[in-house]
Motif scaffolding. Structure first.
Motif, PDB file in Angstrom:
ATOM      1  N   LEU A 159      35.940  59.228  76.060  1.00 20.64           N
ATOM      2  CA  LEU A 159      37.133  59.890  76.559  1.00 20.64           C
ATOM      3  C   LEU A 159      37.645  60.954  75.600  1.00 20.64           C
ATOM      4  O   LEU A 159      38.292  61.915  76.005  1.00 20.64           O
ATOM      5  N   GLU A 160      37.360  60.791  74.323  1.00 19.72           N
ATOM      6  CA  GLU A 160      37.766  61.799  73.341  1.00 19.72           C
ATOM      7  C   GLU A 160      37.081  63.135  73.637  1.00 19.72           C
ATOM      8  O   GLU A 160      37.696  64.201  73.532  1.00 19.72           O
ATOM      9  N   SER A 161      35.817  63.085  74.028  1.00 19.26           N
ATOM     10  CA  SER A 161      35.086  64.312  74.364  1.00 19.26           C
ATOM     11  C   SER A 161      35.700  64.991  75.582  1.00 19.26           C
ATOM     12  O   SER A 161      35.812  66.220  75.646  1.00 19.26           O
ATOM     13  N   GLY A 162      36.121  64.190  76.563  1.00 15.44           N
ATOM     14  CA  GLY A 162      36.765  64.754  77.745  1.00 15.44           C
ATOM     15  C   GLY A 162      38.063  65.446  77.395  1.00 15.44           C
ATOM     16  O   GLY A 162      38.378  66.506  77.947  1.00 15.44           O
ATOM     17  N   LEU A 163      38.816  64.873  76.468  1.00 15.92           N
ATOM     18  CA  LEU A 163      40.076  65.483  76.042  1.00 15.92           C
ATOM     19  C   LEU A 163      39.827  66.833  75.386  1.00 15.92           C
ATOM     20  O   LEU A 163      40.556  67.798  75.615  1.00 15.92           O
ATOM     21  N   GLN A 164      38.797  66.915  74.585  1.00 21.50           N
ATOM     22  CA  GLN A 164      38.462  68.184  73.926  1.00 21.50           C
ATOM     23  C   GLN A 164      38.040  69.236  74.955  1.00 21.50           C
ATOM     24  O   GLN A 164      38.388  70.413  74.829  1.00 21.50           O
ATOM     25  N   GLN A 165      37.290  68.812  75.968  1.00 25.97           N
ATOM     26  CA  GLN A 165      36.886  69.739  77.025  1.00 25.97           C
ATOM     27  C   GLN A 165      38.092  70.227  77.823  1.00 25.97           C
ATOM     28  O   GLN A 165      38.167  71.394  78.222  1.00 25.97           O
ATOM     29  N   LEU A 166      39.053  69.329  78.035  1.00 26.31           N
ATOM     30  CA  LEU A 166      40.255  69.692  78.781  1.00 26.31           C
ATOM     31  C   LEU A 166      41.066  70.743  78.028  1.00 26.31           C
ATOM     32  O   LEU A 166      41.632  71.658  78.634  1.00 26.31           O
ATOM     33  N   GLU A 167      41.122  70.646  76.725  1.00 28.69           N
ATOM     34  CA  GLU A 167      41.898  71.580  75.911  1.00 28.69           C
ATOM     35  C   GLU A 167      41.191  72.914  75.742  1.00 28.69           C
ATOM     36  O   GLU A 167      41.825  73.952  75.559  1.00 28.69           O
ATOM     37  N   SER A 168      39.852  72.919  75.856  1.00 30.82           N
ATOM     38  CA  SER A 168      39.077  74.127  75.601  1.00 30.82           C
ATOM     39  C   SER A 168      39.259  75.159  76.716  1.00 30.82           C
ATOM     40  O   SER A 168      39.256  74.833  77.903  1.00 30.82           O
ATOM     41  N   ASN A 169      39.389  76.425  76.314  1.00 34.23           N
ATOM     42  CA  ASN A 169      39.504  77.527  77.285  1.00 34.23           C
ATOM     43  C   ASN A 169      38.165  77.865  77.922  1.00 34.23           C
ATOM     44  O   ASN A 169      38.114  78.556  78.944  1.00 34.23           O
ATOM     45  N   ASN A 170      37.075  77.405  77.310  1.00 36.54           N
ATOM     46  CA  ASN A 170      35.732  77.719  77.804  1.00 36.54           C
ATOM     47  C   ASN A 170      35.189  76.646  78.740  1.00 36.54           C
ATOM     48  O   ASN A 170      34.040  76.702  79.154  1.00 36.54           O
ATOM     49  N   SER A 171      36.010  75.658  79.051  1.00 38.76           N
ATOM     50  CA  SER A 171      35.578  74.561  79.914  1.00 38.76           C
ATOM     51  C   SER A 171      36.282  74.649  81.260  1.00 38.76           C
ATOM     52  O   SER A 171      37.401  75.151  81.372  1.00 38.76           O
ATOM     53  N   ASN A 172      35.613  74.163  82.307  1.00 33.73           N
ATOM     54  CA  ASN A 172      36.233  74.157  83.638  1.00 33.73           C
ATOM     55  C   ASN A 172      36.949  72.833  83.935  1.00 33.73           C
ATOM     56  O   ASN A 172      37.417  72.616  85.050  1.00 33.73           O
ATOM     57  N   VAL A 173      37.038  71.950  82.951  1.00 37.12           N
ATOM     58  CA  VAL A 173      37.702  70.657  83.132  1.00 37.12           C
ATOM     59  C   VAL A 173      39.207  70.865  83.280  1.00 37.12           C
ATOM     60  O   VAL A 173      39.841  71.553  82.479  1.00 37.12           O
ATOM     61  N   ASN A 174      39.784  70.281  84.343  1.00 34.93           N
ATOM     62  CA  ASN A 174      41.221  70.402  84.618  1.00 34.93           C
ATOM     63  C   ASN A 174      42.003  69.146  84.272  1.00 34.93           C
ATOM     64  O   ASN A 174      43.227  69.194  84.130  1.00 34.93           O
ATOM     65  N   ALA A 175      41.294  68.000  84.181  1.00 39.15           N
ATOM     66  CA  ALA A 175      41.971  66.727  83.941  1.00 39.15           C
ATOM     67  C   ALA A 175      41.022  65.794  83.198  1.00 39.15           C
ATOM     68  O   ALA A 175      39.797  65.944  83.286  1.00 39.15           O
ATOM     69  N   SER A 176      41.604  64.836  82.481  1.00 42.53           N
ATOM     70  CA  SER A 176      40.761  63.911  81.727  1.00 42.53           C
ATOM     71  C   SER A 176      41.505  62.602  81.511  1.00 42.53           C
ATOM     72  O   SER A 176      42.728  62.587  81.332  1.00 42.53           O
ATOM     73  N   PHE A 177      40.753  61.505  81.524  1.00 40.25           N
ATOM     74  CA  PHE A 177      41.308  60.228  81.102  1.00 40.25           C
ATOM     75  C   PHE A 177      41.338  60.195  79.578  1.00 40.25           C
ATOM     76  O   PHE A 177      40.459  60.740  78.916  1.00 40.25           O
ATOM     77  N   VAL A 178      42.341  59.551  79.011  1.00 37.83           N
ATOM     78  CA  VAL A 178      42.421  59.382  77.559  1.00 37.83           C
ATOM     79  C   VAL A 178      43.096  58.047  77.272  1.00 37.83           C
ATOM     80  O   VAL A 178      44.040  57.652  77.951  1.00 37.83           O
ATOM     81  N   THR A 179      42.597  57.341  76.286  1.00 37.36           N
ATOM     82  CA  THR A 179      43.155  56.047  75.925  1.00 37.36           C
ATOM     83  C   THR A 179      44.402  56.217  75.074  1.00 37.36           C
ATOM     84  O   THR A 179      44.451  57.067  74.185  1.00 37.36           O
ATOM     85  N   SER A 180      45.412  55.412  75.349  1.00 39.48           N
ATOM     86  CA  SER A 180      46.673  55.494  74.615  1.00 39.48           C
ATOM     87  C   SER A 180      46.445  55.329  73.117  1.00 39.48           C
ATOM     88  O   SER A 180      45.606  54.533  72.687  1.00 39.48           O
ATOM     89  N   GLY A 181      47.215  56.089  72.353  1.00 38.79           N
ATOM     90  CA  GLY A 181      47.164  55.951  70.912  1.00 38.79           C
ATOM     91  C   GLY A 181      46.087  56.758  70.230  1.00 38.79           C
ATOM     92  O   GLY A 181      45.946  56.691  69.001  1.00 38.79           O
ATOM     93  N   THR A 182      45.310  57.535  70.989  1.00 46.90           N
ATOM     94  CA  THR A 182      44.215  58.304  70.382  1.00 46.90           C
ATOM     95  C   THR A 182      44.504  59.785  70.289  1.00 46.90           C
ATOM     96  O   THR A 182      43.731  60.524  69.695  1.00 46.90           O
ATOM     97  N   ALA A 183      45.615  60.245  70.899  1.00 49.08           N
ATOM     98  CA  ALA A 183      45.949  61.674  70.861  1.00 49.08           C
ATOM     99  C   ALA A 183      47.447  61.824  71.080  1.00 49.08           C
ATOM    100  O   ALA A 183      48.107  60.947  71.652  1.00 49.08           O
ATOM    101  N   THR A 184      48.003  62.951  70.621  1.00 49.87           N
ATOM    102  CA  THR A 184      49.427  63.221  70.780  1.00 49.87           C
ATOM    103  C   THR A 184      49.639  64.659  71.234  1.00 49.87           C
ATOM    104  O   THR A 184      48.737  65.490  71.160  1.00 49.87           O
ATOM    105  N   ARG A 185      50.846  64.950  71.667  1.00 48.31           N
ATOM    106  CA  ARG A 185      51.174  66.288  72.153  1.00 48.31           C
ATOM    107  C   ARG A 185      51.066  67.345  71.054  1.00 48.31           C
ATOM    108  O   ARG A 185      50.849  68.514  71.344  1.00 48.31           O
TER     109      ARG A 185
END
Length: 457
Positions: A97-123
């Motif tokens: 899920l960490e990889s999905g979060l990185q893809q979601l944040e990237s401007n070069n990815s077409n990912v619009n949404a991602s699952f992420v486990t609580s406690g592994t990332a912040t705003r």
């Protein structure tokens, strides 16, 4: 009834034959006169459509964990829900899920949404993402082989043993190292901490090649389900779960009740306490409102259809992890529930109305005055055309009175006849038709008067 239909048919046929062309010409004149206002209105409407985005994007991309994981299963349920409601959702499996979060944040990815486990990332690390809330529970499982292990700190017990901690960059890997560091500072990644995929680790655990494996996933995931039903595999108890939660508030406690896995063989033989995290759904800040509603409704639908093993896993989706702010759509969903419109309209249309209902009410409050104004333009045009024709007739009558020769009168008569033709070809609003006939009668009277005047010369 038949006579009424015949009358309507005759009216429409005559209107198309005689008046349609005239009214079209009149509206062209109106358009020419109010062209600047029309252009401004068109620009305003175009800007509103661009701002509102009434139609969602053709396809949405959702990143999730490894194939067979609970997030993978949930993602496929979401995709089916989208398909049933006329939307497209493409799922993309990641190493974690960490990889999905990185893809979601990237401007070069077409990912619009991602699952992420609580406690592994912040705003703070991902300022352009917002949350749609937690959609499911993800327990932390520590499976092992051999004799039963009783210890207050399972992480210290397996500190020097062959244990798989999940592939590098995955949520499993990240949470294991974080929990290990909590009671055993400075441990880091040791040689005996294997970083295999869940499927590889499960195979090696069954074959006795490793002592234990740590995994963060739902109880219905393929790998977890196979391991908890394997008599040769044991599940570690976390007696200090409350203490862990005190240090890591993003975690919660769940219990595997005695004999709940296999009541015939009493497996497990005692209640087993586990730590658990929640799986959140993060999306881009500017994700179309219709897609956000679709995700929330899909999560609600999935939860209603799922048989819940843990007692505290039945009330999802909910806003549990506050690491990311809720989107405005999600805030409405958790505050006031699902609007009734979604029970009767397609998701994209219901979301559009829900998103612009204030503007919609304002629009209807002004539409009647605007309509009156538009019809006023129509009436104004009709009266202006009539006024010009009457003015020209009066001018020609005055000119005829001052004519001194037959040639001058013949010219006036010819111009009156042209005026009569112009009047016949001019569109006149229905309520002004009496003035048209008065004009026609007046033109004929003027022609007759001019001819009598010619006879007297």
């Amino acid at each position: 009834m038949i006579k009424q239909l015949e009358s309507i048919t005759i009216f429409i046929r005559n209107y198309v034959r005689y008046d349609l062309r005239r009214e079209f010409a009149a509206w062209l004149k109106i358009g020419q006169y109010y062209l600047p206002l029309i252009l401004l209105a068109a620009i305003g409407i175009a800007a509103a459509l661009i701002s509102i985005k009434p139609f969602p994007d053709k396809n949405t991309y959702l990143a999730m964990g490894q194939s067979g994981s609970l997030s993978d299963q949930t993602g496929r349920e979401f995709a089916e829900y989208f398909r049933k409601h006329g939307l497209e959702l493409t799922i993309q499996n990641m190493a974690g899920l960490e990889s999905g979060l990185q893809q979601l944040e990237s401007n070069n990815s077409n990912v619009n949404a991602s699952f992420v486990t609580s406690g592994t990332a912040t705003r703070e690390n991902y300022p352009n993402l917002v949350s749609l809330g937690s959609v499911q529970i993800a327990p932390l499982w520590l499976f092992y082989r051999g004799e039963k292990v009783v210890t207050d700190d399972p992480f210290e017990f397996y500190k020097d043993k062959q244990i798989n901690i999940g592939a590098e960059g995955t949520v499993t890997n990240k949470l294991f190292l974080r929990l290990m560091e909590l009671n055993n500072p400075g441990t880091g990644v040791q040689k005996n901490f294997l970083q295999l995929t869940h499927a590889e680790a499960a195979e090696q655990l069954r074959n006795g090649k490793i002592d234990a494996m740590f995994i963060v996933d739902g109880i219905n995931s393929t790998i977890v389900e196979s391991l908890i039903h394997d008599p040769s595999i044991r599940l570690m108890n976390f007696p200090l779960a409350d203490a862990y939660i005190k240090n890591l508030p993003s975690l919660q406690k769940v219990v595997v009740p005695r004999a709940s896995i296999d009541i015939a063989h009493t497996r497990p033989q005692a209640d087993i306490t586990l730590l658990a995290s929640s799986v959140n759904l993060l999306v881009e800040k500017n994700l179309d409102p219709a897609i956000q509603w679709a995700f929330l409704l899909a999560a609600k639908d999935s939860n209603l259809k799922t048989e819940h093993f843990f007692s505290n896993s039945a009330n999802y989706p909910k806003y549990q992890d506050k690491s990311f702010p809720l989107s405005d759509i999600a805030d409405r969903f958790y505050t006031t529930g699902t609007p009734g419109l979604f029970n009767y309209l397609p998701i994209w249309f219901a979301a559009l109305i829900e998103n612009i209902w204030v503007e919609l009410v304002a629009f209807f409050l002004v539409i009647l005055p605007v309509m009156k104004k538009v019809f006023g333009f129509r009436t104004f045009t009709s009266k202006r055309l009539l006024a010009r024709l009457f003015w020209e007739m009066r001018f020609l009558e005055d000119e005829a009175l001052h004519c001194k020769s037959k040639s001058e009168l013949e010219d006036v008569i010819a111009r009156l006849q042209d005026l009569e033709k112009t009047a016949a070809a001019t569109w006149i609003e229905d309520q002004d038709l009496r003035f048209y006939f008065n004009l026609s009668k007046g033109v004929n009277s003027s022609i007759q008067a001019a001819r009598k005047q010619m006879e007297s010369l």
